[in-house]
Scaffold this motif. Structure first.
Motif, PDB file in Angstrom:
ATOM      1  N   PRO A 136       9.264   5.963  16.102  1.00  0.00           N
ATOM      2  CA  PRO A 136       8.005   5.279  15.794  1.00  0.00           C
ATOM      3  C   PRO A 136       7.694   5.241  14.301  1.00  0.00           C
ATOM      4  N   VAL A 137       8.372   4.349  13.595  1.00  0.00           N
ATOM      5  CA  VAL A 137       8.139   4.182  12.166  1.00  0.00           C
ATOM      6  C   VAL A 137       7.520   2.818  11.914  1.00  0.00           C
ATOM      7  N   GLY A 138       6.731   2.733  10.836  1.00  0.00           N
ATOM      8  CA  GLY A 138       6.228   1.453  10.367  1.00  0.00           C
ATOM      9  C   GLY A 138       7.163   0.921   9.307  1.00  0.00           C
ATOM     10  N   VAL A 139       7.488  -0.355   9.374  1.00  0.00           N
ATOM     11  CA  VAL A 139       8.423  -0.954   8.425  1.00  0.00           C
ATOM     12  C   VAL A 139       7.669  -1.306   7.140  1.00  0.00           C
ATOM     13  N   PRO A 140       8.012  -0.674   6.022  1.00  0.00           N
ATOM     14  CA  PRO A 140       7.322  -0.992   4.769  1.00  0.00           C
ATOM     15  C   PRO A 140       7.774  -2.334   4.208  1.00  0.00           C
ATOM     16  N   ALA A 141       6.820  -3.130   3.774  1.00  0.00           N
ATOM     17  CA  ALA A 141       7.125  -4.414   3.150  1.00  0.00           C
ATOM     18  C   ALA A 141       7.452  -4.259   1.676  1.00  0.00           C
ATOM     19  N   GLY A 142       7.303  -3.050   1.157  1.00  0.00           N
ATOM     20  CA  GLY A 142       7.598  -2.769  -0.235  1.00  0.00           C
ATOM     21  C   GLY A 142       7.252  -1.330  -0.550  1.00  0.00           C
ATOM     22  N   GLY A 143       7.349  -0.986  -1.820  1.00  0.00           N
ATOM     23  CA  GLY A 143       6.959   0.354  -2.252  1.00  0.00           C
ATOM     24  C   GLY A 143       8.086   1.353  -2.215  1.00  0.00           C
ATOM     25  N   TRP A 144       7.707   2.617  -2.079  1.00  0.00           N
ATOM     26  CA  TRP A 144       8.642   3.736  -2.205  1.00  0.00           C
ATOM     27  C   TRP A 144       8.721   4.594  -0.948  1.00  0.00           C
ATOM     28  N   SER A 145       7.974   4.297   0.111  1.00  0.00           N
ATOM     29  CA  SER A 145       7.930   5.252   1.223  1.00  0.00           C
ATOM     30  C   SER A 145       7.669   4.558   2.545  1.00  0.00           C
TER      31      SER A 145
ATOM     32  N   LEU B  17       6.941  -4.535  -6.252  1.00  0.00           N
ATOM     33  CA  LEU B  17       7.993  -3.852  -5.488  1.00  0.00           C
ATOM     34  C   LEU B  17       7.904  -4.288  -4.028  1.00  0.00           C
ATOM     35  N   VAL B  18       8.239  -5.549  -3.775  1.00  0.00           N
ATOM     36  CA  VAL B  18       8.129  -6.124  -2.431  1.00  0.00           C
ATOM     37  C   VAL B  18       9.510  -6.567  -1.952  1.00  0.00           C
ATOM     38  N   PHE B  19       9.698  -6.480  -0.636  1.00  0.00           N
ATOM     39  CA  PHE B  19      11.014  -6.681  -0.029  1.00  0.00           C
ATOM     40  C   PHE B  19      11.073  -7.975   0.794  1.00  0.00           C
ATOM     41  N   ASP B  20      12.280  -8.311   1.175  1.00  0.00           N
ATOM     42  CA  ASP B  20      12.562  -9.397   2.123  1.00  0.00           C
ATOM     43  C   ASP B  20      12.053 -10.749   1.627  1.00  0.00           C
ATOM     44  N   GLY B  21      12.050 -10.927   0.306  1.00  0.00           N
ATOM     45  CA  GLY B  21      11.670 -12.222  -0.252  1.00  0.00           C
ATOM     46  C   GLY B  21      10.186 -12.502  -0.270  1.00  0.00           C
TER      47      GLY B  21
ATOM     48  N   PRO C 139      14.489  -7.083 -10.710  1.00  0.00           N
ATOM     49  CA  PRO C 139      15.146  -7.507  -9.463  1.00  0.00           C
ATOM     50  C   PRO C 139      16.206  -6.536  -8.937  1.00  0.00           C
ATOM     51  N   ALA C 140      17.068  -6.014  -9.798  1.00  0.00           N
ATOM     52  CA  ALA C 140      18.108  -5.092  -9.329  1.00  0.00           C
ATOM     53  C   ALA C 140      17.491  -3.805  -8.788  1.00  0.00           C
ATOM     54  N   TYR C 141      16.442  -3.354  -9.428  1.00  0.00           N
ATOM     55  CA  TYR C 141      15.731  -2.144  -8.992  1.00  0.00           C
ATOM     56  C   TYR C 141      15.099  -2.349  -7.614  1.00  0.00           C
ATOM     57  N   VAL C 142      14.422  -3.484  -7.427  1.00  0.00           N
ATOM     58  CA  VAL C 142      13.805  -3.767  -6.124  1.00  0.00           C
ATOM     59  C   VAL C 142      14.880  -3.885  -5.051  1.00  0.00           C
ATOM     60  N   SER C 143      15.995  -4.500  -5.396  1.00  0.00           N
ATOM     61  CA  SER C 143      17.091  -4.637  -4.436  1.00  0.00           C
ATOM     62  C   SER C 143      17.611  -3.279  -3.988  1.00  0.00           C
ATOM     63  N   GLU C 144      17.711  -2.334  -4.921  1.00  0.00           N
ATOM     64  CA  GLU C 144      18.168  -0.992  -4.566  1.00  0.00           C
ATOM     65  C   GLU C 144      17.149  -0.281  -3.680  1.00  0.00           C
ATOM     66  N   LEU C 145      15.869  -0.432  -3.976  1.00  0.00           N
ATOM     67  CA  LEU C 145      14.844   0.169  -3.118  1.00  0.00           C
ATOM     68  C   LEU C 145      14.916  -0.402  -1.706  1.00  0.00           C
ATOM     69  N   GLN C 146      15.082  -1.708  -1.602  1.00  0.00           N
ATOM     70  CA  GLN C 146      15.181  -2.326  -0.280  1.00  0.00           C
ATOM     71  C   GLN C 146      16.409  -1.809   0.469  1.00  0.00           C
ATOM     72  N   ARG C 147      17.509  -1.623  -0.246  1.00  0.00           N
ATOM     73  CA  ARG C 147      18.731  -1.100   0.381  1.00  0.00           C
ATOM     74  C   ARG C 147      18.479   0.281   0.959  1.00  0.00           C
ATOM     75  N   ARG C 148      17.765   1.121   0.221  1.00  0.00           N
ATOM     76  CA  ARG C 148      17.437   2.459   0.716  1.00  0.00           C
ATOM     77  C   ARG C 148      16.500   2.392   1.920  1.00  0.00           C
ATOM     78  N   ARG C 149      15.503   1.519   1.842  1.00  0.00           N
ATOM     79  CA  ARG C 149      14.618   1.361   3.003  1.00  0.00           C
ATOM     80  C   ARG C 149      15.405   0.957   4.238  1.00  0.00           C
ATOM     81  N   ASP C 150      16.329  -0.001   4.056  1.00  0.00           N
ATOM     82  CA  ASP C 150      17.087  -0.490   5.202  1.00  0.00           C
ATOM     83  C   ASP C 150      17.948   0.615   5.823  1.00  0.00           C
ATOM     84  N   VAL C 151      18.519   1.471   4.996  1.00  0.00           N
ATOM     85  CA  VAL C 151      19.301   2.590   5.522  1.00  0.00           C
ATOM     86  C   VAL C 151      18.407   3.534   6.313  1.00  0.00           C
TER      87      VAL C 151
ATOM     88  N   SER D 297       0.819  -1.197   0.000  1.00  0.00           N
ATOM     89  CA  SER D 297       0.000   0.000   0.000  1.00  0.00           C
ATOM     90  C   SER D 297       0.862   1.260   0.000  1.00  0.00           C
ATOM     91  N   MET D 298       0.300   2.293  -0.591  1.00  0.00           N
ATOM     92  CA  MET D 298       0.934   3.608  -0.544  1.00  0.00           C
ATOM     93  C   MET D 298       0.046   4.515   0.294  1.00  0.00           C
TER      94      MET D 298
END
Length: 389
Positions: free
Chosen positions: A313-322, A211-215, A292-304, A176-177
């Motif tokens: 107090p943040v919610g951990v996104p399972a995917g997306g851009w924000s 655009l989903v993360f963590d497998g 795949p490379a694009y999703v991997s880069e998004l996940q890397r940014r989320r992790d940072v 969700s966005m």
């Protein structure tokens, strides 16, 4: 002259992004641009080359076909078929629209009557909520459960309770966005159960579904029992293909619904940009390899970002851009937090109007448009700006 505002605009809310963006654009400071869903990761070069070629092609400078170019309709139908397991045909089940949000509005106008309730999650992009209102519908909000430092989870009991006698459709996005909340297999099973039992349509805004993360797997509800006949998928080149300026989307739907969908589509915009359509088809075909490379880069940014905001107090996104941060924990509304962050070099958007349970209490950080190198160190800035302990 006296001006009477049309009643259909009574519940239309601003989305806030434009206001924050104007301030950021006017600033001479080197701001972290985390306010708008833009992306700095380049478009597939093959799609770029095809777009340049199309500028000089007479057949791409045309209104025809009104429902979109044949090749793109075929590619989009095949794409949704592969994800859902339902066999769709480009000629019978697909039409092209001027971006995903235009497609969502057209679907709502073709399926929702005045006073019909449309189930959405809370939070949900204000632009989607506005389109429900424009179509004469009434949003029924189903909250995600927010756990600071954890993933967002759908409140399944609230979903059951939200479906009533006036319900006509569900309008769902996963991830969700703006939250990055993801519907798992059990969530979709419940959605299907309720849609079949209550004879509801399911409108899937599929702008970010891969655009989903963590497998996590990509899940599509159309293939669940009883859902093929009632699921409408609206896809877009903007997020998954990074082709925001091309303004191309697609609607894939059961054949009995196509006549009304086409009628609305022809009455609203007529056809998207001709020089963009075949480039979108190419990018969509090639995305199996390029994604795949694009999703991997998004996940890397989320992790940072999660590292930078650790303990906040943040919610951990399972995917997306924000991702979202609850700023009321620091005594701020979204609006005051946005202003404070801007003063400290971060452009971020408040979430007023994006939800009921999860609205003005939150600020959104978009991580698709800033590289990891610029995101590092952001946590200290947020602490200073918000007075976090």
């Amino acid at each position: 002259m006296a001006r009477r505002r049309p009643a259909r605009l009574a519940h239309i809310a601003g989305i806030g992004v434009d206001a924050v963006g104007r301030v950021a654009d006017a600033s001479s400071a080197d701001l972290l641009r985390l306010e708008n869903l833009d992306v700095d990761i380049p478009v597939d070069p093959v799609a770029l080359a095809r777009t340049r070629e199309a500028v000089d092609r007479d057949e791409d400078n045309s209104y025809l076909p009104f429902i979109g170019q044949t090749r793109l309709r075929s590619v989009a139908a095949d794409h949704v078929s592969a994800l859902s397991g339902v066999r769709y045909d480009g000629d019978r089940n697909c039409l092209i629209c001027a971006g995903g949000l235009s497609g969502v509005l057209n679907v709502l106008l073709a399926t929702v009557d005045t006073g019909d309730e449309v189930v959405v999650t809370d939070p949900t992009y204000a632009g989607l909520i506005n389109r429900v209102h424009l179509a004469g519908g009434v949003p029924r909000f189903v909250p995600f459960i927010f756990t600071p430092g954890g993933a967002w989870r759908l409140d399944r009991q609230a979903l059951r309770e939200a479906v009533g006698p006036e319900s006509r459709a569900m309008l769902l996005t996963s991830p969700s966005m703006p939250s990055g909340g993801w519907l798992d297999a059990d969530d979709w099973a419940l959605v299907a159960e309720l849609c079949v039992a209550k004879d509801l349509l399911l409108i899937v805004d599929a702008a970010m579904e891969r655009l989903v993360f963590d497998g996590r797997p990509v899940l599509h509800a159309a293939g669940l029992p009883g859902m093929a006949e009632r699921t409408i998928t609206v896809g877009s080149a903007s997020k998954e293909l990074r082709m925001i300026g091309w303004r191309v989307g697609w609607i894939v739907a059961p054949e009995p619904l196509m006549e009304d969908l086409i009628a609305v589509n022809l009455a609203n915009v007529v056809v998207p940009v001709g020089i963009a359509q075949d480039a979108a088809a190419l990018a969509l075909e090639r995305s199996v390899e390029t994604l795949p490379a694009y999703v991997s880069e998004l996940q890397r940014r989320r992790d940072v970002l999660l590292e930078e905001l650790d303990g906040m107090p943040v919610g951990v996104p399972a995917g997306g851009w924000s991702l979202l941060m609850r700023v009321t924990d620091f005594g701020h509304t979204g609006a005051t937090a946005s202003a404070r962050l801007m003063e400290h070099g971060i452009a971020a958007t408040a979430m007023a109007g994006w939800g009921v349970d999860h609205g003005d209490q939150y600020i959104r950080f978009v991580f698709s448009n800033e590289p990891v190198e610029r995101l590092r160190g952001m946590g200290a800035i947020v602490h200073r700006a918000l007075g976090a302990a």
